[in-house]
Design a protein around this motif. Structure first.
Motif, PDB file in Angstrom:
ATOM      1  N   GLY A 181       5.400  16.708   1.679  1.00 39.58           N
ATOM      2  CA  GLY A 181       5.506  16.665   0.217  1.00 39.58           C
ATOM      3  C   GLY A 181       4.944  15.396  -0.400  1.00 39.58           C
ATOM      4  N   ASP A 182       4.777  14.332   0.415  1.00 41.38           N
ATOM      5  CA  ASP A 182       4.200  13.091  -0.113  1.00 41.38           C
ATOM      6  C   ASP A 182       2.776  13.328  -0.588  1.00 41.38           C
ATOM      7  OD1 ASP A 182       6.341  11.560   0.534  1.00 41.38           O
ATOM      8  OD2 ASP A 182       5.389  10.456   2.174  1.00 41.38           O
ATOM      9  N   THR A 183       2.348  12.515  -1.525  1.00 38.92           N
ATOM     10  CA  THR A 183       0.923  12.475  -1.806  1.00 38.92           C
ATOM     11  C   THR A 183       0.460  11.050  -1.529  1.00 38.92           C
ATOM     12  OG1 THR A 183       1.150  11.806  -4.085  1.00 38.92           O
ATOM     13  CG2 THR A 183       1.169  14.167  -3.665  1.00 38.92           C
ATOM     14  N   PHE A 184      -0.783  10.903  -1.162  1.00 39.85           N
ATOM     15  CA  PHE A 184      -1.298   9.539  -0.956  1.00 39.85           C
ATOM     16  C   PHE A 184      -2.760   9.458  -1.346  1.00 39.85           C
ATOM     17  CE2 PHE A 184      -3.508  10.413   3.069  1.00 39.85           C
ATOM     18  CZ  PHE A 184      -2.831  11.544   3.528  1.00 39.85           C
TER      19      PHE A 184
ATOM     20  N   ARG B 189      16.441  13.995  -5.387  1.00 40.20           N
ATOM     21  CA  ARG B 189      16.505  14.044  -3.931  1.00 40.20           C
ATOM     22  C   ARG B 189      15.138  13.852  -3.277  1.00 40.20           C
ATOM     23  NH1 ARG B 189      21.477  15.762  -2.975  1.00 40.20           N
ATOM     24  NH2 ARG B 189      21.151  16.009  -0.751  1.00 40.20           N
ATOM     25  N   ARG B 190      14.247  13.213  -3.979  1.00 40.22           N
ATOM     26  CA  ARG B 190      12.947  12.990  -3.341  1.00 40.22           C
ATOM     27  C   ARG B 190      13.029  11.775  -2.439  1.00 40.22           C
ATOM     28  NH1 ARG B 190       8.972  14.550  -8.212  1.00 40.22           N
ATOM     29  NH2 ARG B 190       7.374  13.464  -7.057  1.00 40.22           N
ATOM     30  N   GLU B 191      12.467  11.950  -1.257  1.00 39.23           N
ATOM     31  CA  GLU B 191      12.585  10.901  -0.235  1.00 39.23           C
ATOM     32  C   GLU B 191      11.231  10.598   0.363  1.00 39.23           C
ATOM     33  OE1 GLU B 191      16.915  12.103   1.586  1.00 39.23           O
ATOM     34  OE2 GLU B 191      15.118  12.500   2.755  1.00 39.23           O
ATOM     35  N   THR B 192      11.089   9.380   0.856  1.00 35.17           N
ATOM     36  CA  THR B 192       9.920   9.068   1.659  1.00 35.17           C
ATOM     37  C   THR B 192      10.278   7.918   2.595  1.00 35.17           C
ATOM     38  OG1 THR B 192       7.532   8.729   1.590  1.00 35.17           O
ATOM     39  CG2 THR B 192       8.829   7.433   0.063  1.00 35.17           C
ATOM     40  N   VAL B 193       9.404   7.692   3.542  1.00 34.61           N
ATOM     41  CA  VAL B 193       9.665   6.636   4.522  1.00 34.61           C
ATOM     42  C   VAL B 193       8.522   5.631   4.482  1.00 34.61           C
ATOM     43  CG1 VAL B 193       9.802   6.174   6.997  1.00 34.61           C
ATOM     44  CG2 VAL B 193      11.046   8.100   6.039  1.00 34.61           C
ATOM     45  N   CYS B 194       8.866   4.356   4.472  1.00 34.85           N
ATOM     46  CA  CYS B 194       7.855   3.296   4.420  1.00 34.85           C
ATOM     47  C   CYS B 194       8.299   2.127   5.297  1.00 34.85           C
ATOM     48  CB  CYS B 194       7.713   2.754   2.997  1.00 34.85           C
ATOM     49  SG  CYS B 194       6.841   3.845   1.887  1.00 34.85           S
ATOM     50  N   TYR B 195       7.360   1.217   5.564  1.00 32.72           N
ATOM     51  CA  TYR B 195       7.731  -0.045   6.197  1.00 32.72           C
ATOM     52  C   TYR B 195       8.272  -0.970   5.117  1.00 32.72           C
ATOM     53  CZ  TYR B 195       5.144   1.411  10.304  1.00 32.72           C
ATOM     54  OH  TYR B 195       4.722   2.087  11.391  1.00 32.72           O
ATOM     55  N   ALA B 196       9.247  -1.798   5.484  1.00 37.41           N
ATOM     56  CA  ALA B 196       9.785  -2.762   4.519  1.00 37.41           C
ATOM     57  C   ALA B 196       9.371  -4.163   4.934  1.00 37.41           C
ATOM     58  CB  ALA B 196      11.296  -2.658   4.467  1.00 37.41           C
TER      59      ALA B 196
ATOM     60  N   ASP C  32       0.850  -1.180   0.000  1.00 32.82           N
ATOM     61  CA  ASP C  32       0.000   0.000   0.000  1.00 32.82           C
ATOM     62  C   ASP C  32       0.889   1.235   0.000  1.00 32.82           C
ATOM     63  OD1 ASP C  32       1.045   0.163   2.477  1.00 32.82           O
ATOM     64  OD2 ASP C  32      -0.834  -0.005   3.571  1.00 32.82           O
ATOM     65  N   ASN C  33       0.303   2.377   0.332  1.00 31.58           N
ATOM     66  CA  ASN C  33       1.071   3.631   0.305  1.00 31.58           C
ATOM     67  C   ASN C  33       2.218   3.648   1.297  1.00 31.58           C
ATOM     68  OD1 ASN C  33      -0.760   4.684  -1.477  1.00 31.58           O
ATOM     69  ND2 ASN C  33      -2.063   5.532   0.119  1.00 31.58           N
ATOM     70  N   SER C  34       2.159   2.787   2.306  1.00 27.09           N
ATOM     71  CA  SER C  34       3.138   2.886   3.393  1.00 27.09           C
ATOM     72  C   SER C  34       4.057   1.678   3.488  1.00 27.09           C
ATOM     73  CB  SER C  34       2.411   3.031   4.738  1.00 27.09           C
ATOM     74  OG  SER C  34       1.451   4.050   4.667  1.00 27.09           O
ATOM     75  N   THR C  35       3.972   0.771   2.527  1.00 29.06           N
ATOM     76  CA  THR C  35       4.772  -0.448   2.613  1.00 29.06           C
ATOM     77  C   THR C  35       5.468  -0.729   1.284  1.00 29.06           C
ATOM     78  OG1 THR C  35       2.971  -1.296   3.966  1.00 29.06           O
ATOM     79  CG2 THR C  35       4.683  -2.848   3.394  1.00 29.06           C
TER      80      THR C  35
ATOM     81  N   GLY D 178       4.581   0.321  -4.724  1.00 32.19           N
ATOM     82  CA  GLY D 178       3.274   0.631  -5.302  1.00 32.19           C
ATOM     83  C   GLY D 178       3.385   1.917  -6.093  1.00 32.19           C
ATOM     84  N   ARG D 179       2.342   2.244  -6.851  1.00 36.51           N
ATOM     85  CA  ARG D 179       2.428   3.422  -7.709  1.00 36.51           C
ATOM     86  C   ARG D 179       2.544   4.713  -6.913  1.00 36.51           C
ATOM     87  NH1 ARG D 179      -1.787   4.292 -12.039  1.00 36.51           N
ATOM     88  NH2 ARG D 179      -2.864   2.498 -11.143  1.00 36.51           N
ATOM     89  N   GLY D 180       1.848   4.754  -5.750  1.00 36.50           N
ATOM     90  CA  GLY D 180       1.884   5.953  -4.930  1.00 36.50           C
ATOM     91  C   GLY D 180       3.304   6.245  -4.467  1.00 36.50           C
ATOM     92  N   VAL D 181       3.996   5.207  -4.003  1.00 38.80           N
ATOM     93  CA  VAL D 181       5.364   5.402  -3.505  1.00 38.80           C
ATOM     94  C   VAL D 181       6.292   5.791  -4.655  1.00 38.80           C
ATOM     95  CG1 VAL D 181       7.299   4.334  -2.284  1.00 38.80           C
ATOM     96  CG2 VAL D 181       4.956   3.750  -1.639  1.00 38.80           C
TER      97      VAL D 181
END
Ligand code: ADP
Length: 460
Positions: free
Chosen positions: A151-154, A66-73, A37-40, A87-90
């Motif tokens: 800056g993330d979108t979800f 330099r775009r960054e985001t944080v997710c669960y792996a 999903d958006n967070s994994t 996923g497409r969102g990430v």
């Protein structure tokens, strides 16, 4: 030892090591054995081990510009080595396309958020009014402790509608975890989507069902040469210029071509066979030349020719002068495409045998893929895709519907889902105020599609 020699050697291997670094992975699609999903995001078990990631760990992902985001792996045994499934969102948040490099690092210090401000995109809000917070954000953040970066979108799939939000502010710092005591604000002016964000709206591979094998083949034939023409040049092979998709109408040929274009970031030009044909002398050929010029000016590009049999019928069997001229123009244009041009022509037809045989020769449309009527498993996949934004009641048995819809193609199944939703709306006309400009989220929230609606739709 000669110091110069040592430093030379070090330098030469430094590049290799950088490439081989276990945290630099290539972006792959989200279609693995673990749902994302958006967070994994998912990594192969080997990568998980190499990066020292434990269950429930967060990772910092770094993509382009330099775009960054944080997710669960999470570990996914079906994830190929050296790849990270996103996923497409990430992928959108990282500004990467499939095959781009993403760096992945374990990140332990993400604080719980004190305050988070998000705002819905204007265009995804059209026609909805009321409290988005209760209908969309509350359930979204209740699922689990989601990380969010400024800056993330979800995209949140709610009842009947998916709404896309942008993270405007996070405190403390640019990345936080949204915990139960985080104050989430949903306000501010709705931003308008930027063009590069828009591209993610095109269909993705996960929007095409029942064509797993064909999808893999076409990706190999189209995506790889479009994205990495050097690879083919180096090996001295010519990537295919043309691919013919054949199968009955509504099986997803156009959808498939569009998905390839949007996932690989290629420019997409559509030619509708019957439409481009003109009785005016020279006009059809001129139209075709313009299409190819447009593609060549915007590479990488895919030219999609729907109902190509109308453009290029067998010259021995047609008496039309226009058709003869257009076929030879198309042959000339395809022969004129440089192998390096990064333009692939995808033709779609229901009648491959009525095409001019010269088009099907080597160097033109020399690959053919059969996009047939989906079987039971395919139908279920397609039903799942088209009902994913629909609030289904517990009594809905999609497997049963997949079994009972023998002979339905993708377009029929899509229509079946919309008809079921329409039937529900008809029933609810007493609570929907047609005079109002927008519909309240509470009304939207109360909608549920039941088996009876789908059954009704099958009978129409
Ligand atoms: P074709 O080009 O083969 O005539 P399209 O791609 O135009 O078919 O299909 C029309 C619509 O039907 C698509 O936009 C999509 O909503 C639905 N559809 C068709 N095939 C599929 C499929 N395999 N998976 C998901 N949806 C499909």
């Amino acid at each position: 030892m000669d110091a110069g020699g040592v430093s030379k050697k070090d330098l030469s291997t430094a590049i290799l090591e950088r490439k081989k670094a276990p945290n630099r992975l290539l972006a792959d699609d989200g279609e693995g054995s673990v749902p994302l999903d958006n967070s994994t995001v998912a990594l192969s078990p080997t990568s998980i081990e190499q990066l020292g990631i434990y269950k429930g760990d967060l990772v910092l992902l770094r993509g382009k510009r330099r775009r960054e985001t944080v997710c669960y792996a999470v570990a996914d045994p079906s994830c190929p080595e050296g790849r990270v499934r996103l996923g497409r969102g990430v992928r959108g948040n990282l500004g990467v396309k499939l095959g781009d490099v993403v760096s992945v690092n374990r990140r332990l210090d993400v604080p719980n958020g004190a305050r988070v401000q998000v705002t819905p995109f204007e265009d995804s809000m059209e026609g909805i009014s009321g409290d988005l917070f209760d209908a969309y954000l509350k359930p979204y953040f209740r699922d689990y402790l989601r990380p969010l970066c400024k800056g993330d979108t979800f995209l949140v799939r709610g009842n009947m509608r998916a709404v896309e939000f942008k993270v405007v502010e996070t405190e403390p710092g640019d990345c936080v975890i949204v915990a139960p005591d985080t104050a989430v604000f949903c306000d501010g002016a709705a931003p308008v989507k930027r063009e590069d964000e828009e591209r993610l709206d095109g269909p993705g591979y996960d929007d095409v069902g029942g064509v797993r094998k064909q999808l893999a083949q076409i990706r190999e034939l189209v995506e790889l040469p479009l994205r990495h023409p050097k690879l083919f040049q180096t090996l001295g092979v010519k990537p295919p210029k043309g691919i013919l998709l054949y199968g009955p109408p509504g099986t997803g040929k156009t959808l498939l071509a569009r998905a390839i274009a949007s996932e690989s970031g290629a420019h997409f030009v559509v030619v509708n066979g019957p439409e481009i044909m003109s009785k005016m002398a020279g006009e059809s050929e001129e139209n075709l030349r313009k299409v190819f010029a447009d593609a060549e000016a915007n590479t990488p590009a895919i030219v999609f020719m729907d109902e190509i049999d109308a453009i290029a019928p067998n010259r021995d069997k047609t008496h039309g002068e226009v058709e003869r001229r257009v076929v030879s123009q198309l042959l000339t244009l395809m022969d004129g495409l440089q192998p390096r041009a990064q333009v692939v022509v995808i033709g779609a037809t229901n009648r491959p045998n009525s095409l001019d045989p010269a088009l099907r020769r080597f160097g033109r449309f020399d690959r053919e893929l059969d996009i047939g009527v989906p079987d039971e498993v395919g139908r279920l996949e397609i039903l799942r895709i088209h009902s994913k934004d629909m609030p289904l009641d517990d009594d809905v048995d999609l497997e049963r519907i997949g079994k009972d819809t023998h002979g339905f193609v993708g377009a029929d199944l899509a229509a079946l889902c919309s008809e079921a939703a329409l039937q529900l709306i008809r029933e609810k006309m007493d609570v929907i105020d047609v005079e109002e400009e927008t519909i309240g989220v509470d009304v939207l929230n109360s909608l549920r599609i039941c088996n009876a609606h789908l059954k009704h739709a099958m009978e129409v």
